[in-house]
Enzyme design. Sequence first.
Site, short mmCIF file in Angstrom:
data_model
loop_
_atom_site.label_atom_id
_atom_site.label_comp_id
_atom_site.label_asym_id
_atom_site.label_seq_id
_atom_site.Cartn_x
_atom_site.Cartn_y
_atom_site.Cartn_z
CG ASN A 10 -2.42 20.12 -11.31
OD1 ASN A 10 -2.27 19.01 -10.83
ND2 ASN A 10 -3.49 20.86 -11.07
CE LYS A 12 -6.00 20.41 -13.82
NZ LYS A 12 -7.13 21.17 -14.38
CG HIS A 97 -6.19 23.36 -8.89
ND1 HIS A 97 -7.38 23.05 -9.51
CD2 HIS A 97 -5.29 23.58 -9.88
CE1 HIS A 97 -7.21 23.08 -10.82
NE2 HIS A 97 -5.95 23.41 -11.08
CD GLU A 99 -9.25 20.53 -11.32
OE1 GLU A 99 -9.21 20.80 -12.53
OE2 GLU A 99 -8.40 19.82 -10.76
CD GLU A 167 -4.61 27.18 -11.76
OE1 GLU A 167 -4.02 26.53 -12.63
OE2 GLU A 167 -5.21 26.67 -10.80
N GLY A 173 -9.26 24.14 -18.42
CA GLY A 173 -9.76 22.96 -19.10
C GLY A 173 -10.89 23.24 -20.07
CB SER A 213 -6.85 26.82 -21.56
OG SER A 213 -7.98 26.16 -21.02
#
Length: 250
Positions: A10, A12, A97, A99, A167, A173, A213
Site C-alpha cells: 500500500n 498510500k 483501511h 486511515e 491491521e 506506521g 509495520s
Amino acid sequence: MGRKFIVGGNWKMNGNKKGIDEILAFLAEGPLDPDVEVVIGCPSIYLDYVHSKLSPNCKNVAISAQNCYKVAKGAFTGEISPAMIKDIGAKWVILGHSERRNVFNESDELIAEKIGHSLEEGLHVIACIGELLEEREAGKTTDVVFRQMKAIAAKVKDWDKVVIAYEPVWAIGTGKTASPAQAQEVHAQLRSWLTDNVSKAVSDNMRIMYGGSVTAANCKELAKEKDIDGFLVGGASLKKEFVDIVNANK
C-alpha cells in the site's frame, strides 16, 4: 490448508513517476517467489501509469486502487468507481483501511457498502479491519474486529474475491508490531468468527493478511504462524526490502 500466500504493498499518498519507475524496476529484478500473489496499491492518479509500465516479468503482480466509492457513477466529486478501476486494467481495491476509518471517518456501514458494490462489479477486495490502541488496552480487540466483520459480512454474497487484512491501528506506521503470537491470536479468532457466522468452508479458505509495520526484519517470524496468510505492507513497500517481504514464506 492450501491458502496461497498474498502480499500487498500500500503506497498510500506517496510516489511520483520517477519513484514508481524505481519500484517497478526492483519488482522486475526480484526475484519474487512465484507462489506468492503480489498486489500493489498505488494512488489513483497513477493507476493507469503503473498498469502501462508493469513489466511482463512481473506475472504474479497485480494492481490495486486504494479506495473507491459505493456506486458506479454520479455526482461524487473526487471519487472513483470500481467500473473505472476495472477500465484501466486494475483488478483489486483496498477498502476499510484504518486511515479511511479514522482520518476520513468512514463508517463500518459505508465501508461494507463499498465492499459489496466492488464485488458485484467483479473486483477483488482487500478488506481491512483493526482496533485502536485504546481499544486493545481496554480488552476490546475482538469486539471491534467482530463488529467490523459483521458489517462486511452483511454485504458480501460471494467470498471468493475477498481477502481480510487485520491491521492493529496502533502498529501502523509506528514502528510497533504485534508479536507473532498477538497477531496469530487475532487471526485465529477471526477464522473462528467466520466459521460461526459465515461457513466452515469460507473460514478454511479465507486468506487473512497481517498489516502493521511489517519489515524484512520481522516478516519471516510472522509468516510462520498458521493463520497468517500474507501481509499488507505500508512504508516498506516503497523500498527494495519489499522483495524480501514477498519472499518471507520461502
